[in-house]
Scaffold this motif. Structure first.
Motif, PDB file in Angstrom:
ATOM      1  N   VAL A 125       0.848  -1.192   0.000  1.00 50.14           N
ATOM      2  CA  VAL A 125       0.000   0.000   0.000  1.00 50.14           C
ATOM      3  C   VAL A 125       0.886   1.245   0.000  1.00 50.14           C
ATOM      4  O   VAL A 125       1.855   1.328   0.751  1.00 50.14           O
ATOM      5  CB  VAL A 125      -0.926   0.019   1.231  1.00 50.14           C
ATOM      6  N   LEU A 126       0.539   2.190  -0.855  1.00 51.20           N
ATOM      7  CA  LEU A 126       1.209   3.492  -0.916  1.00 51.20           C
ATOM      8  C   LEU A 126       0.177   4.554  -0.558  1.00 51.20           C
ATOM      9  O   LEU A 126      -0.923   4.579  -1.115  1.00 51.20           O
ATOM     10  CB  LEU A 126       1.762   3.727  -2.324  1.00 51.20           C
ATOM     11  N   ALA A 127       0.517   5.434   0.389  1.00 51.05           N
ATOM     12  CA  ALA A 127      -0.424   6.461   0.830  1.00 51.05           C
ATOM     13  C   ALA A 127       0.358   7.673   1.340  1.00 51.05           C
ATOM     14  O   ALA A 127       1.563   7.577   1.609  1.00 51.05           O
ATOM     15  CB  ALA A 127      -1.338   5.914   1.928  1.00 51.05           C
ATOM     16  N   PRO A 128      -0.306   8.820   1.469  1.00 54.71           N
ATOM     17  CA  PRO A 128       0.374   9.994   2.035  1.00 54.71           C
ATOM     18  C   PRO A 128       0.913   9.696   3.433  1.00 54.71           C
ATOM     19  O   PRO A 128       0.309   8.926   4.194  1.00 54.71           O
ATOM     20  CB  PRO A 128      -0.744  11.042   2.081  1.00 54.71           C
ATOM     21  N   LYS A 129       2.010  10.309   3.784  1.00 54.96           N
ATOM     22  CA  LYS A 129       2.603  10.101   5.102  1.00 54.96           C
ATOM     23  C   LYS A 129       1.641  10.484   6.216  1.00 54.96           C
ATOM     24  O   LYS A 129       1.643   9.882   7.293  1.00 54.96           O
ATOM     25  CB  LYS A 129       3.895  10.910   5.225  1.00 54.96           C
ATOM     26  N   SER A 130       0.794  11.471   5.953  1.00 56.47           N
ATOM     27  CA  SER A 130      -0.158  11.937   6.973  1.00 56.47           C
ATOM     28  C   SER A 130      -1.421  11.093   7.033  1.00 56.47           C
ATOM     29  O   SER A 130      -2.295  11.336   7.868  1.00 56.47           O
ATOM     30  CB  SER A 130      -0.546  13.392   6.666  1.00 56.47           C
ATOM     31  N   SER A 131      -1.543  10.091   6.164  1.00 58.31           N
ATOM     32  CA  SER A 131      -2.759   9.289   6.081  1.00 58.31           C
ATOM     33  C   SER A 131      -2.913   8.383   7.301  1.00 58.31           C
ATOM     34  O   SER A 131      -1.933   7.891   7.863  1.00 58.31           O
ATOM     35  CB  SER A 131      -2.714   8.435   4.814  1.00 58.31           C
ATOM     36  N   PRO A 132      -4.160   8.107   7.709  1.00 60.31           N
ATOM     37  CA  PRO A 132      -4.399   7.144   8.795  1.00 60.31           C
ATOM     38  C   PRO A 132      -4.182   5.695   8.350  1.00 60.31           C
ATOM     39  O   PRO A 132      -4.169   4.789   9.185  1.00 60.31           O
ATOM     40  CB  PRO A 132      -5.861   7.392   9.165  1.00 60.31           C
ATOM     41  N   VAL A 133      -4.030   5.480   7.049  1.00 59.44           N
ATOM     42  CA  VAL A 133      -3.799   4.133   6.537  1.00 59.44           C
ATOM     43  C   VAL A 133      -2.461   3.614   7.057  1.00 59.44           C
ATOM     44  O   VAL A 133      -1.438   4.302   6.980  1.00 59.44           O
ATOM     45  CB  VAL A 133      -3.811   4.123   4.996  1.00 59.44           C
ATOM     46  N   GLU A 134      -2.473   2.394   7.597  1.00 60.38           N
ATOM     47  CA  GLU A 134      -1.260   1.802   8.158  1.00 60.38           C
ATOM     48  C   GLU A 134      -0.751   0.601   7.369  1.00 60.38           C
ATOM     49  O   GLU A 134       0.358   0.123   7.595  1.00 60.38           O
ATOM     50  CB  GLU A 134      -1.522   1.379   9.608  1.00 60.38           C
TER      51      GLU A 134
END
Length: 347
Positions: free
Chosen positions: A189-198
Motif C-alpha cells: 500500500v502506498l499512501a500519504p505520510k499523513s494518512s491514517p492508513v497503516e
C-alpha cells in the motif's frame, strides 16, 4: 471529500507540478518516439475477459506454482527467432513492449537529451536479450504499452515480448507464455505520510484505493473484498490504464491510497516525498518476460539468457539491481532475488 481536496491543495507544486510535467512529457514521447513506436489500433478489452469466471477459477485450481510453468533453457533457434532474425534493414530489431513511466524500471531520463533516453532495470534486460539474439544490444524497437494492453499487444503480434514489471500468474498463463522469474516482489500500500492508513488492514475502511486495470493488485483486492478480507466500506472501483496514473490521482487528492507492486511503489515514493509505503508486502509475486503462447523457441532462449544474467558477476542481475534499484529498495538485494528456476512446463 473535503479533507481529500484540502490535502490536494496543500501538496502544491512540489509533487503535483513535477508529476504533471512528467506525464505531459510522457505523452509527447509516446507520440514522437523514433525508436519506440506507440501501440497501434484501438484500445482493446483486456485479454481473457470473455472467459467465464468459472473457467478461470478452474484454471487457477489446476495451476500450481505459476512461476515454474516455463520451458527449459536452450540456445537453439526456432521459427520465432528465425522470423526475428530475417527482418530486413531497419526492421531487423527485437520489438518489445515496455513502460516509459516507471521510475528506475522503464522511464525516460529528462536530462539525457531531446528525446530522453529510455532506461531502467527492465530496459537493461531488454538490451541483453537483443544482444544475445541479434548480436546488437541496440537492435530494439521499444513500444510503450499501457498496463492493460500488455497481453493484447502480445496476442496481436504487435510485440515479440513484453518486459514491463509483469507478474507471472495462473490467469495470465492462459493467454501468454512466461519466462522463468527475473525479480521477486509483493503487493503493498502506498499512501500519504499523513494518512491514517497503516497497511493492508482495517485502516483501509472508508478509503478509496486506486489500481491499474488488469493488474494483479486489482485482482487481489477484488478477491479479498468478495471474501470479506477487506473492510466492506473500502472502495476499489478506481482503476486506470497506467499504474503511474494512480500516483497522480493520489497527489491530486482524488484517491486515498494506491495498491501496487512494492518494487514500483518504492520508486514512486522516491519521486514524491509526501507519500510512503504503508505496512509490509502482503503477497509474493514474480516478474517474468511475457511472450506468445506458441513461441517455445523464444521462451527457451530467454530462459537461457536469464541464467546467464543471474550468473554474470560483472554486468548481470546484481549490477543492474545496484545501479537502478538499490536507492529505492535498499542495498541488500536478497529479498528481490528471483528463486532458483524450475522448468515444469512440458514442450
Amino acid at each position: 471529500m473535503i479533507t481529500r481536496h484540502l490535502r490536494a491543495r496543500l501538496k502544491g507544486w512540489g509533487g503535483v507540478g513535477a508529476m504533471a510535467t512528467a506525464c505531459a512529457l510522457a505523452l509527447v514521447f509516446a507520440l514522437v518516439l523514433t525508436c519506440a513506436g506507440a501501440p497501434t489500433g484501438a484500445a482493446q478489452q483486456p485479454a481473457g475477459q470473455s472467459v467465464s469466471h468459472a473457467a478461470r477459477a478452474q484454471a487457477d485450481e489446476d495451476c500450481a506454482d505459476p512461476e515454474k510453468q516455463t520451458l527449459p533453457p536452450s540456445t537453439a533457434d526456432g521459427p520465432t527467432i528465425e522470423a526475428i532474425k530475417n527482418r530486413e534493414g531497419e526492421k531487423r530489431k527485437l520489438i518489445v513492449g515496455v513502460d516509459q513511466n516507471s521510475y528506475r524500471w522503464g522511464y525516460r531520463d529528462p536530462n539525457s537529451g531531446e528525446g530522453g533516453t529510455l532506461e531502467g532495470f527492465d530496459i537493461d534486460l531488454v538490451h541483453r536479450i537483443a544482444e544475445d539474439i541479434l548480436g546488437d544490444r541496440d537492435a530494439v524497437q521499444f513500444k510503450a504499452i499501457p498496463t492493460d494492453q500488455r497481453i493484447p499487444a502480445i496476442q496481436a503480434g504487435r510485440v515479440d515480448m513484453v518486459v514491463r514489471t509483469m507478474t507471472i500468474n495462473c490467469d495470465r498463463l492462459e493467454d501468454v507464455a512466461f519466462s522463468a522469474p527475473y525479480f521477486k516482489t509483493g503487493q503493498q500500500v502506498l499512501a500519504p505520510k499523513s494518512s491514517p492508513v497503516e497497511g493492508y488492514d482495517e485502516t483501509l475502511a472508508d478509503q478509496e484505493i486506486c489500481t491499474a486495470t488488469g493488474s494483479t493488485a486489482y485482482t487481489k483486492l477484488e478477491a479479498d473484498k468478495k471474501a470479506g478480507k477487506l473492510p466492506e466500506s473500502t472502495d476499489i472501483r478506481t482503476t486506470v490504464p497506467n499504474q503511474l496514473d494512480c500516483l497522480v490521482r493520489l497527489q491530486l487528492g482524488e484517491v486515498d491510497a494506491v495498491v501496487t507492486d512494492g518494487a514500483l511503489a518504492a520508486s514512486q515514493a522516491a519521486q514524491d516525498p509526501t507519500v510512503q509505503l504503508k505496512g509490509e508486502a502482503f503477497t509474493a509475486e514474480y516478474y517474468g518476460v511475457a511472450m506468445k503462447k506458441d513461441a517455445d523457441d523464444l521462451v527457451r532462449r530467454v530462459n537461457r539468457i536469464l541464467v546467464d544474467f543471474r550468473e554474470d558477476t560483472t554486468d548481470g542481475w546484481q549490477d543492474a539491481y545496484t545501479k537502478w534499484l538499490s536507492a529505492t529498495l535498499g542495498a541488500d538485494a536478497s529479498r528481490s532475488e528471483p528463486p532458483p528456476p524450475e522448468y515444469l512446463r512440458e514442450g
